[in-house]
Structure formats: structure tokens, C-alpha cells
Design a protein around this motif. Structure first.
Motif, PDB file in Angstrom:
ATOM      1  N   GLU A 220      39.249 -15.485  60.880  1.00 32.59           N
ATOM      2  CA  GLU A 220      39.543 -14.000  61.346  1.00 32.59           C
ATOM      3  C   GLU A 220      40.746 -13.491  60.858  1.00 32.59           C
ATOM      4  O   GLU A 220      40.700 -12.187  60.456  1.00 32.59           O
ATOM      5  N   LYS A 221      41.677 -14.129  60.381  1.00 37.77           N
ATOM      6  CA  LYS A 221      43.052 -13.885  59.737  1.00 37.77           C
ATOM      7  C   LYS A 221      42.581 -13.294  58.506  1.00 37.77           C
ATOM      8  O   LYS A 221      43.095 -12.624  57.866  1.00 37.77           O
TER       9      LYS A 221
ATOM     10  N   PRO B  63      51.064 -16.744  59.033  1.00 38.21           N
ATOM     11  CA  PRO B  63      50.385 -15.730  58.306  1.00 38.21           C
ATOM     12  C   PRO B  63      49.341 -16.369  57.522  1.00 38.21           C
ATOM     13  O   PRO B  63      49.392 -16.205  56.056  1.00 38.21           O
ATOM     14  N   LEU B  64      48.489 -17.631  57.837  1.00 42.32           N
ATOM     15  CA  LEU B  64      47.613 -18.066  57.120  1.00 42.32           C
ATOM     16  C   LEU B  64      46.193 -17.095  56.900  1.00 42.32           C
ATOM     17  O   LEU B  64      45.932 -16.245  57.582  1.00 42.32           O
ATOM     18  N   THR B  65      45.654 -17.220  55.610  1.00 42.12           N
ATOM     19  CA  THR B  65      44.497 -16.435  55.324  1.00 42.12           C
ATOM     20  C   THR B  65      43.506 -17.466  54.730  1.00 42.12           C
ATOM     21  O   THR B  65      42.138 -17.122  54.827  1.00 42.12           O
TER      22      THR B  65
ATOM     23  N   GLY C  12      47.024 -20.392  51.916  1.00 45.25           N
ATOM     24  CA  GLY C  12      45.868 -21.249  52.218  1.00 45.25           C
ATOM     25  C   GLY C  12      46.666 -22.667  52.622  1.00 45.25           C
ATOM     26  O   GLY C  12      47.931 -22.685  52.311  1.00 45.25           O
ATOM     27  N   THR C  13      46.265 -23.369  53.395  1.00 44.43           N
ATOM     28  CA  THR C  13      46.715 -24.570  53.858  1.00 44.43           C
ATOM     29  C   THR C  13      45.608 -25.848  53.924  1.00 44.43           C
ATOM     30  O   THR C  13      44.388 -25.466  54.043  1.00 44.43           O
TER      31      THR C  13
ATOM     32  N   SER D 239      54.827 -14.426  52.807  1.00 41.90           N
ATOM     33  CA  SER D 239      53.686 -13.371  53.205  1.00 41.90           C
ATOM     34  C   SER D 239      54.311 -12.335  52.980  1.00 41.90           C
ATOM     35  O   SER D 239      53.532 -11.140  52.712  1.00 41.90           O
ATOM     36  N   GLN D 240      55.507 -12.140  53.277  1.00 44.81           N
ATOM     37  CA  GLN D 240      56.258 -10.744  53.239  1.00 44.81           C
ATOM     38  C   GLN D 240      56.214 -10.431  51.730  1.00 44.81           C
ATOM     39  O   GLN D 240      56.562  -9.040  51.572  1.00 44.81           O
TER      40      GLN D 240
END
Ligand code: SF4
Length: 418
Positions: A351-352, A309-311, A283-284, A276-277
Motif C-alpha cells: 500500500e505504501k 517510509p518503506l516502499t 526496500g528492506t 526518504s526525505q
């Protein structure tokens, strides 16, 4: 010529398999209406008991709508339910994964047939087109050696085995010369690619990136433990989609052990933060309500998800699958509790996703995939976020750059060239 209709259930690997079967038809025409077809090929999924019920339900419904059609069962369901459905005369024919390339001969059979074949097969078919799609799914491997306690896949797809690198490169070269620019590498356990061929996914990705016309490469799904340093070196490459789907399945270590998973949370957390950095959306997959999931485990798991840091998320409530170890576990979770956990998890990651899009809504590279209605188009950006684009121009199957998209609740929006 007799008319054949294809119905595809399940994953991207099944979608690729359907393209292989389509490409092998010589003495038949493809029909897009099941009611006027002579033959209906069902490329089935069997990942859960409910997947089996959907296939059975579909067979009954087409039999009512088109009683004279010959129904052929293909896909993973052929390996788990083929014999039963054939013996019950619910289907005219059964063909296993290894029989796909013989489809033109099998469909000419006058008598009922049951050709399940073997689970060691590797496709070498190269398809020239991906009918009805603007991006191409490329199957690079087959099968899985993991053995997660809730999963039937290894027994219907076989052990992990890789396609030949040359076949994959030939496949992508042909499709890119036919106008495809985005390729999604798929398989049963994609990250296992190369283990049996003394190569790696990272080496394959580099070779694919040298092919003229390849603009963006996505990877269907990876297991956390398969993302090594060689792969991490590719994270800044311009041709890598800035989205990775990394299958965690859970974030509580006792639960991961019960599921016989190979990942552990402390390593997963380090890995996801590292990726994520580098600006990636992540995704997962996540299964809630698996037998043994206590309230305490759940509270621990959701607290950990909030910190990751999931999206994007593919979240499911546990679904029994006959023939898997999890089915014999007795401490089951009530359906309403599982549903509540699923809603809590999905809300958290959605929300993330909005926060991520609010920080990443400029300079979006979008491949338009479909037309919603005459001047509204749909497509995905490099972060695998959905874009709705309004335009009077014909944007079908085109790549567009979006300077600054409007962030809406469930998608981004942009008026292009207006
Ligand atoms: S990794 Fe686990 S969940 Fe995925 S296909 Fe293999 S056994 Fe099934």
C-alpha cells in the motif's frame, strides 16, 4: 564440443558467479536446453533448508529428463551439501566457489570429482558481457562477518573480503563499452566493501561514476549500520538510483537482539527518514515468525513498519537452517501465524508503494529489460518500480524517459511513441 547447461539458484551474487563460469568455458558450448546437454552445472543456493530441497528436487528431475548428463554441483550448496551429495553419487562432480575459474578443466574430467576448495578466494575474472541481461550485476565483495543467528551464509561464503577496486573498475569499463549503462553492485555483505582494503563503498561509487557510459548505479543491499556520512553525501548524485535496499530484518528490538542483528530500531528509523526525505524509495528484508517472536513483539513491529517510509519489501517467514543458532531455539512460531504476519506486512508495504508511485509517476527514467510480448515491454525506473510499456517501436535494452505514467495496482503503465 560437449554441451553445457547452467541452472542458477539464489541471489545476484550467484548470477555473477554463473557469468564468470560462462566466460571461462573454452572447450564447451553453452546449451539452453537441459534435456540435450551433456553436462548440467547447478549453481546452487543453500540459504534455507527449503533452498536445499529445491536443489535436490532439481537434481532428481534432470536425472529423469536427461539420465546420461553429468551433473556438477557448484555454488553455496557445494560447501554445505557437496560431500553428502557426492558420497550419495547424486552428482558427478562438486566444485566450490574458489574452483569456478577452473571450470573448463574440471568439466573435462572423466572420473567423478569433489573440489570444494577454500573460502578465502577472491575472483579477479573480468567478464565482457552479461548474457541475456540489459543491466549488469557486479560482485564487489565476498563473504560476511556479521553472524546473524538464523544465517548460514558466512559458513559457505567465508569472511568478508573485498575485490580489488581496479578489477571492479576494469569490469565496469568493459561492460559499459559493450553498451551496459546500469550496474548493480552485489556481494554477500556489500556494505563491508573496503574494510579490508582501507577504502570505502562511497569512494568506489565515485570512481565508478567517472566511467564513460555509466548511467545508473544500484546497490544490491546494505546493512543500516554501514550507511555513514560519507555515503549519505552521495544521495543527491544523478547517477545514484533513487532506491536503496536496506536490510532491517525486523523492527522490534528484542527480536533484533534474538537474531543477533547489529541494527537497532531508533537508529534505523532516523536513517530511513533521512534517506526518504531525499526522494528515495526504500526496500528492506524482513523475517517474520523467527523463534521467540511473541504476539506483543509482532504488534510492536508492525506498528513501527506502518510508520517507516518503506516502499519495497522482501519478506519471508523464518525457515530453519541446520547449523545456525536459531535452529536450537525452542519457542517456535506456528506456520499459520507466521503466514498471517507475512501477509499483514506485505499488504502494509505494498500500500505504501502505491502511495509512493502516485507521488512519483512523472519524469521516470526507465531501462527496458525484457519484452513481455510483441509490443509490451518491462523495465524499472530510478525508484526500482516496475513499468509496463506499450509501444510499436523496438525498445529492447533501451533507456526511455516517461513524462507521466499511469499508476496501476502492481505496476506503472505507459504507451510510448504510440
Ligand atoms: S548480514 Fe547476516 S543475514 Fe546477511 S549474510 Fe551476513 S550473517 Fe547472513
Amino acid at each position: 564440443m560437449k554441451k553445457v547447461y547452467f541452472k542458477t539458484f539464489g541471489c545476484r551474487t550467484n548470477q555473477f558467479d554463473t557469468q564468470i563460469m560462462l566466460s571461462k568455458l573454452k572447450n564447451f558450448t553453452v546449451e539452453d536446453d537441459e534435456c540435450s546437454s551433456d553436462i548440467i552445472v547447478i549453481n546452487s543456493c543453500t540459504v534455507t533448508n527449503s533452498a536445499d530441497s529445491s536443489v535436490r528436487g532439481y537434481i532428481s528431475s534432470v536425472k529423469r529428463k536427461n539420465p546420461n548428463a553429468k551433473i556438477i554441483l557448484a555454488g553455496c550448496g557445494a560447501h554445505s551439501k557437496g560431500d553428502t551429495l557426492f558420497d550419495e553419487k547424486a552428482v558427478f562432480g562438486v566444485m566450490g566457489h574458489s574452483e569456478k575459474s577452473n571450470i573448463d578443466i574440471l568439466l573435462q574430467k572423466e572420473d567423478p570429482f569433489c573440489e570444494i576448495g577454500d573460502l578465502n578466494h577472491i575472483d579477479s575474472t573480468v567478464v565482457g558481457d552479461f548474457i541475456g541481461k540489459s543491466r549488469a550485476f557486479i560482485k564487489i565483495q565476498e563473504g560476511c562477518d556479521f553472524g546473524c543467528s538464523y544465517c548460514i551464509i558466512p559458513s559457505v561464503r567465508g569472511s568478508a573480503r573485498s575485490h580489488e577496486t581496479e578489477t571492479i573498475l576494469e569490469q565496469i569499463s568493459l561492460l559499459s563499452s559493450n553498451g551496459f549503462g546500469e550496474f548493480i553492485l552485489t556481494g554477500t555483505n556489500v556494505g563491508s566493501f573496503g574494510k579490508d582494503k582501507d577504502t570505502t563503498l562511497a569512494k568506489l561509487l565515485k570512481k565508478i561514476s567517472y566511467i564513460r557510459g555509466v548511467r545508473r548505479i544500484r546497490i544490491g543491499s546494505l546493512e543500516p549500520i554501514q550507511i555513514d556520512d560519507e555515503f549519505k553525501e552521495l544521495l543527491n548524485e544523478p547517477w545514484m538510483a533513487k532506491h536503496l535496499h536496506i536490510a532491517l530484518q525486523h523492527t522490534d528490538d528484542k527480536m533484533l537482539a534474538l537474531m543477533n542483528r547489529r541494527n537497532v530500531f531508533s537508529e534505523d528509523e532516523k536513517l530511513l527518514n533521512h534517506i526518504s526525505q531525499r526522494g528515495y524509495a526504500i526496500g528492506t528484508d524482513f523475517i517474520v515468525g523467527h523463534p521467540g517472536e511473541t504476539e506483543q513483539m509482532w504488534q510492536n513491529a508492525i506498528k513501527r513498519v506502518q510508520a517507516l517510509p518503506l516502499t519495497h519489501i522482501h519478506a519471508f517467514t523464518y525457515s530453519k537452517r541446520d547449523g545456525t543458532p536459531s535452529t536450537s531455539m525452542t519457542d517456535t512460531v506456528k506456520g499459520d501465524i507466521a503466514k498471517t504476519r507475512l501477509a499483514e506486512l506485505t499488504k502494509c508495504v505494498n500500500e505504501k508503494n502505491i502511495i509512493f508511485r502516485e507521488n512519483n509517476h512523472r519524469n521516470l527514467e526507465v531501462l527496458i529489460e525484457s519484452t513481455k510480448n510483441k509490443d509490451l515491454y518491462k523495465g524499472y525506473d530510478q525508484f526500482y518500480n516496475l513499468l509496463e510499456v506499450k509501444s510499436e517501436l523496438d525498445l529492447s535494452n533501451s533507456w526511455i524517459m516517461i513524462e507521466d505514467a499511469e499508476v496501476k495496482n502492481d505496476k506503472n503503465f505507459f504507451e510510448y511513441g504510440c
